[in-house]
Motif scaffolding. Structure first.
Motif, PDB file in Angstrom:
ATOM      1  N   MET A   1       0.844  -1.197   0.000  1.00  0.00           N
ATOM      2  CA  MET A   1       0.000   0.000   0.000  1.00  0.00           C
ATOM      3  C   MET A   1       0.877   1.243   0.000  1.00  0.00           C
ATOM      4  SD  MET A   1      -2.884   1.178   2.792  1.00  0.00           S
ATOM      5  CE  MET A   1      -3.942  -0.212   2.406  1.00  0.00           C
ATOM      6  N   LYS A   2       0.577   2.212  -0.809  1.00  0.00           N
ATOM      7  CA  LYS A   2       1.343   3.442  -0.891  1.00  0.00           C
ATOM      8  C   LYS A   2       1.095   4.298   0.345  1.00  0.00           C
ATOM      9  CE  LYS A   2       1.204   3.636  -5.942  1.00  0.00           C
ATOM     10  NZ  LYS A   2       0.788   4.438  -7.107  1.00  0.00           N
ATOM     11  N   ALA A   3       2.077   5.157   0.635  1.00  0.00           N
ATOM     12  CA  ALA A   3       1.935   6.038   1.796  1.00  0.00           C
ATOM     13  C   ALA A   3       0.725   6.939   1.652  1.00  0.00           C
ATOM     14  CB  ALA A   3       3.208   6.874   1.972  1.00  0.00           C
ATOM     15  N   SER A   4       0.408   7.345   0.400  1.00  0.00           N
ATOM     16  CA  SER A   4      -0.724   8.235   0.167  1.00  0.00           C
ATOM     17  C   SER A   4      -2.056   7.544   0.400  1.00  0.00           C
ATOM     18  CB  SER A   4      -0.673   8.801  -1.257  1.00  0.00           C
ATOM     19  OG  SER A   4      -0.693   7.740  -2.197  1.00  0.00           O
ATOM     20  N   ASP A   5      -2.022   6.196   0.454  1.00  0.00           N
ATOM     21  CA  ASP A   5      -3.246   5.436   0.685  1.00  0.00           C
ATOM     22  C   ASP A   5      -3.465   5.143   2.165  1.00  0.00           C
ATOM     23  OD1 ASP A   5      -3.863   5.349  -1.995  1.00  0.00           O
ATOM     24  OD2 ASP A   5      -2.697   3.515  -2.338  1.00  0.00           O
ATOM     25  N   GLU A   6      -2.583   5.625   3.005  1.00  0.00           N
ATOM     26  CA  GLU A   6      -2.703   5.402   4.435  1.00  0.00           C
ATOM     27  C   GLU A   6      -3.232   6.662   5.115  1.00  0.00           C
ATOM     28  OE1 GLU A   6       1.106   4.259   5.814  1.00  0.00           O
ATOM     29  OE2 GLU A   6       1.104   2.319   4.789  1.00  0.00           O
ATOM     30  N   PHE A   7      -3.989   6.434   6.167  1.00  0.00           N
ATOM     31  CA  PHE A   7      -4.524   7.567   6.921  1.00  0.00           C
ATOM     32  C   PHE A   7      -3.389   8.315   7.612  1.00  0.00           C
ATOM     33  CE2 PHE A   7      -5.960   9.226  11.077  1.00  0.00           C
ATOM     34  CZ  PHE A   7      -6.829  10.199  10.621  1.00  0.00           C
ATOM     35  N   GLN A   8      -3.363   9.619   7.441  1.00  0.00           N
ATOM     36  CA  GLN A   8      -2.350  10.455   8.070  1.00  0.00           C
ATOM     37  C   GLN A   8      -3.028  11.362   9.095  1.00  0.00           C
ATOM     38  OE1 GLN A   8       0.987  10.292   7.422  1.00  0.00           O
ATOM     39  NE2 GLN A   8       0.597   8.611   5.981  1.00  0.00           N
ATOM     40  N   ALA A   9      -2.673  11.176  10.336  1.00  0.00           N
ATOM     41  CA  ALA A   9      -3.248  12.020  11.392  1.00  0.00           C
ATOM     42  C   ALA A   9      -2.730  13.443  11.272  1.00  0.00           C
ATOM     43  CB  ALA A   9      -2.898  11.454  12.764  1.00  0.00           C
ATOM     44  N   PRO A  10      -3.563  14.432  11.540  1.00  0.00           N
ATOM     45  CA  PRO A  10      -3.108  15.838  11.496  1.00  0.00           C
ATOM     46  C   PRO A  10      -1.954  16.059  12.457  1.00  0.00           C
ATOM     47  CG  PRO A  10      -5.504  15.700  11.694  1.00  0.00           C
ATOM     48  CD  PRO A  10      -4.981  14.311  11.921  1.00  0.00           C
ATOM     49  N   GLY A  11      -1.028  16.921  12.044  1.00  0.00           N
ATOM     50  CA  GLY A  11       0.135  17.200  12.872  1.00  0.00           C
ATOM     51  C   GLY A  11       0.395  18.682  13.007  1.00  0.00           C
ATOM     52  N   LEU A  12       1.642  19.024  13.226  1.00  0.00           N
ATOM     53  CA  LEU A  12       2.015  20.417  13.461  1.00  0.00           C
ATOM     54  C   LEU A  12       1.823  21.297  12.232  1.00  0.00           C
ATOM     55  CD1 LEU A  12       5.245  19.980  15.622  1.00  0.00           C
ATOM     56  CD2 LEU A  12       2.908  20.434  16.381  1.00  0.00           C
ATOM     57  N   ASP A  13       1.656  20.660  11.051  1.00  0.00           N
ATOM     58  CA  ASP A  13       1.433  21.448   9.844  1.00  0.00           C
ATOM     59  C   ASP A  13       0.142  22.249   9.927  1.00  0.00           C
ATOM     60  OD1 ASP A  13       0.435  18.684   9.735  1.00  0.00           O
ATOM     61  OD2 ASP A  13      -0.497  19.323   7.864  1.00  0.00           O
ATOM     62  N   LEU A  14      -0.761  21.868  10.838  1.00  0.00           N
ATOM     63  CA  LEU A  14      -1.987  22.644  11.043  1.00  0.00           C
ATOM     64  C   LEU A  14      -1.693  24.060  11.511  1.00  0.00           C
ATOM     65  CD1 LEU A  14      -4.350  20.137  12.913  1.00  0.00           C
ATOM     66  CD2 LEU A  14      -4.692  21.075  10.628  1.00  0.00           C
ATOM     67  N   PHE A  15      -0.530  24.246  12.109  1.00  0.00           N
ATOM     68  CA  PHE A  15      -0.199  25.533  12.705  1.00  0.00           C
ATOM     69  C   PHE A  15       0.891  26.261  11.908  1.00  0.00           C
ATOM     70  CE2 PHE A  15      -1.728  22.615  15.909  1.00  0.00           C
ATOM     71  CZ  PHE A  15      -2.688  23.365  16.564  1.00  0.00           C
ATOM     72  N   SER A  16       1.110  25.819  10.698  1.00  0.00           N
ATOM     73  CA  SER A  16       2.115  26.444   9.839  1.00  0.00           C
ATOM     74  C   SER A  16       1.410  27.176   8.700  1.00  0.00           C
ATOM     75  CB  SER A  16       3.078  25.386   9.279  1.00  0.00           C
ATOM     76  OG  SER A  16       4.033  25.972   8.435  1.00  0.00           O
ATOM     77  N   PHE A  17       1.609  28.478   8.621  1.00  0.00           N
ATOM     78  CA  PHE A  17       0.931  29.294   7.620  1.00  0.00           C
ATOM     79  C   PHE A  17       1.939  30.175   6.884  1.00  0.00           C
ATOM     80  CE2 PHE A  17      -2.354  28.236  10.636  1.00  0.00           C
ATOM     81  CZ  PHE A  17      -3.458  27.971   9.837  1.00  0.00           C
ATOM     82  N   PHE A 196     -10.399  13.917  14.767  1.00  0.00           N
ATOM     83  CA  PHE A 196     -11.686  13.237  14.575  1.00  0.00           C
ATOM     84  C   PHE A 196     -12.348  13.648  13.260  1.00  0.00           C
ATOM     85  CE2 PHE A 196     -11.548  12.734  19.307  1.00  0.00           C
ATOM     86  CZ  PHE A 196     -11.547  11.346  19.307  1.00  0.00           C
ATOM     87  N   SER A 197     -12.181  14.896  12.857  1.00  0.00           N
ATOM     88  CA  SER A 197     -12.723  15.332  11.577  1.00  0.00           C
ATOM     89  C   SER A 197     -12.032  14.614  10.424  1.00  0.00           C
ATOM     90  CB  SER A 197     -12.563  16.856  11.426  1.00  0.00           C
ATOM     91  OG  SER A 197     -13.271  17.549  12.430  1.00  0.00           O
ATOM     92  N   ALA A 198     -10.712  14.466  10.539  1.00  0.00           N
ATOM     93  CA  ALA A 198      -9.961  13.766   9.500  1.00  0.00           C
ATOM     94  C   ALA A 198     -10.336  12.294   9.423  1.00  0.00           C
ATOM     95  CB  ALA A 198      -8.458  13.919   9.759  1.00  0.00           C
ATOM     96  N   VAL A 199     -10.564  11.668  10.581  1.00  0.00           N
ATOM     97  CA  VAL A 199     -10.988  10.263  10.605  1.00  0.00           C
ATOM     98  C   VAL A 199     -12.319  10.104   9.874  1.00  0.00           C
ATOM     99  CG1 VAL A 199     -11.845   8.416  12.107  1.00  0.00           C
ATOM    100  CG2 VAL A 199      -9.728   9.604  12.673  1.00  0.00           C
ATOM    101  N   VAL A 215     -16.012   3.288  11.495  1.00  0.00           N
ATOM    102  CA  VAL A 215     -14.970   4.119  12.105  1.00  0.00           C
ATOM    103  C   VAL A 215     -15.174   5.579  11.703  1.00  0.00           C
ATOM    104  CG1 VAL A 215     -12.493   4.571  12.255  1.00  0.00           C
ATOM    105  CG2 VAL A 215     -13.332   2.211  12.163  1.00  0.00           C
ATOM    106  N   GLY A 216     -15.523   5.781  10.430  1.00  0.00           N
ATOM    107  CA  GLY A 216     -15.772   7.132   9.955  1.00  0.00           C
ATOM    108  C   GLY A 216     -16.959   7.777  10.648  1.00  0.00           C
ATOM    109  N   VAL A 217     -18.030   6.997  10.835  1.00  0.00           N
ATOM    110  CA  VAL A 217     -19.209   7.505  11.541  1.00  0.00           C
ATOM    111  C   VAL A 217     -18.846   7.879  12.977  1.00  0.00           C
ATOM    112  CG1 VAL A 217     -21.491   6.896  12.442  1.00  0.00           C
ATOM    113  CG2 VAL A 217     -20.847   6.242  10.108  1.00  0.00           C
ATOM    114  N   LEU A 218     -18.056   7.013  13.609  1.00  0.00           N
ATOM    115  CA  LEU A 218     -17.618   7.305  14.970  1.00  0.00           C
ATOM    116  C   LEU A 218     -16.789   8.592  15.009  1.00  0.00           C
ATOM    117  CD1 LEU A 218     -17.374   6.478  17.939  1.00  0.00           C
ATOM    118  CD2 LEU A 218     -15.352   5.122  17.313  1.00  0.00           C
ATOM    119  N   GLY A 219     -15.949   8.772  13.976  1.00  0.00           N
ATOM    120  CA  GLY A 219     -15.144   9.984  13.906  1.00  0.00           C
ATOM    121  C   GLY A 219     -16.004  11.233  13.803  1.00  0.00           C
TER     122      GLY A 219
END
Length: 257
Positions: A1-17, A196-199, A215-219
């Motif tokens: 499976m490619k890295a782009s096909d895996e779920f990536q949790a939000p990180g510090l990039d949320l705070f980089s503008f 949770f929004s990303a999930v 899982v998505g509904v739970l998210g």
């Protein structure tokens, strides 16, 4: 499976503008813009509420007065006593500004708690720090101001450890506690909501599968629940921020020792 096909949790990039446009100053980013918008919005709302006050408050004036009474009774008077009313302008401004900065984290199309960026609560906390020291020296004199920070009547050997700790707490750690408490809570809350929004988005829209949909509904459900909880935390942290402000200034005005 490619890295782009895996779920990536939000990180510090949320705070980089990046800057708002190419060639703009490095500091002119979305958080800076939202901080200014929040400050202007509070000025406009307060002007609209109190420019022509009515004897029987209605609408915006009524809401603003509820905020005034809340801060006066639960922050100003417990720590400032008879001086509470003279400090209400500062305390109320800090409370509403901090609150609107926090609420921006759940506003559609904004979704950015300005207070999660340490620089913004740091400016307010440092201003309060300067006011605290100025008021303490003005009211007590420099020698008594420092002396009154130290409890009296203890064994002399206790002061060897106590004096450095008290001075450190009052002149160093109190400043960082004031600003870090707010920024850390808003930072963590924003990450949780984003997670949770990303999930929900990933498992319901990006990669829906038989096992992933629940899982998505739970998210999505958790994102909704945590948004409500975060709004409560946003109010609570704004209140605690102004409560500490009143406590610091009150200690300078009315030393306990």
């Amino acid at each position: 499976m490619k890295a782009s096909d895996e779920f990536q949790a939000p990180g510090l990039d949320l705070f980089s503008f990046p800057p708002l446009w190419p060639g703009a100053p490095y500091w002119l980013t979305k958080p800076t813009l939202m901080a200014v918008v929040g400050a202007v919005l509070i000025c406009v709302l307060m002007w609209a509420a109190f420019a022509k006050p009515k004897l029987v408050p209605r609408g915006l004036q009524n809401i603003a007065e509820l905020g005034y009474v809340f801060i006066r009774e639960h922050a100003a008077r417990p720590f400032l006593g008879k001086d509470a009313d003279s400090w209400m302008g500062l305390l109320l401004s800090i409370f509403f500004l901090t609150w609107i900065w926090n609420l921006m984290g759940v506003l559609p199309f904004v979704q950015l708690p300005v207070s999660s960026f340490l620089a913004f609560p740091a400016v307010i906390a440092f201003s309060v720090y300067v006011i605290k020291i100025y008021v303490g020296v003005r009211e007590q004199g420099a020698r008594d101001y420092v002396g009154n920070l130290i409890p009296r009547g203890l064994p002399k050997v206790a002061y060897v450890l106590l004096v450095p700790l008290e001075l450190l707490q009052n002149f160093v750690t109190s400043l960082f506690t004031h600003m870090l408490r707010l920024a850390a809570n808003m930072f963590a809350g924003h990450l949780i909501l984003a997670f949770f929004s990303a999930v929900g988005f990933w498992f319901l829209f990006e990669r829906p599968t038989l096992l992933g949909v629940p899982v998505g509904v739970l998210g999505v459900v958790m994102a909704i629940v945590m948004t409500g909880f975060e709004m409560f935390i946003q109010f609570l942290q704004a209140y605690l921020f102004v409560l500490l402000t009143a406590m610091f200034i009150g200690a300078s005005l009315n030393p306990k020792h």
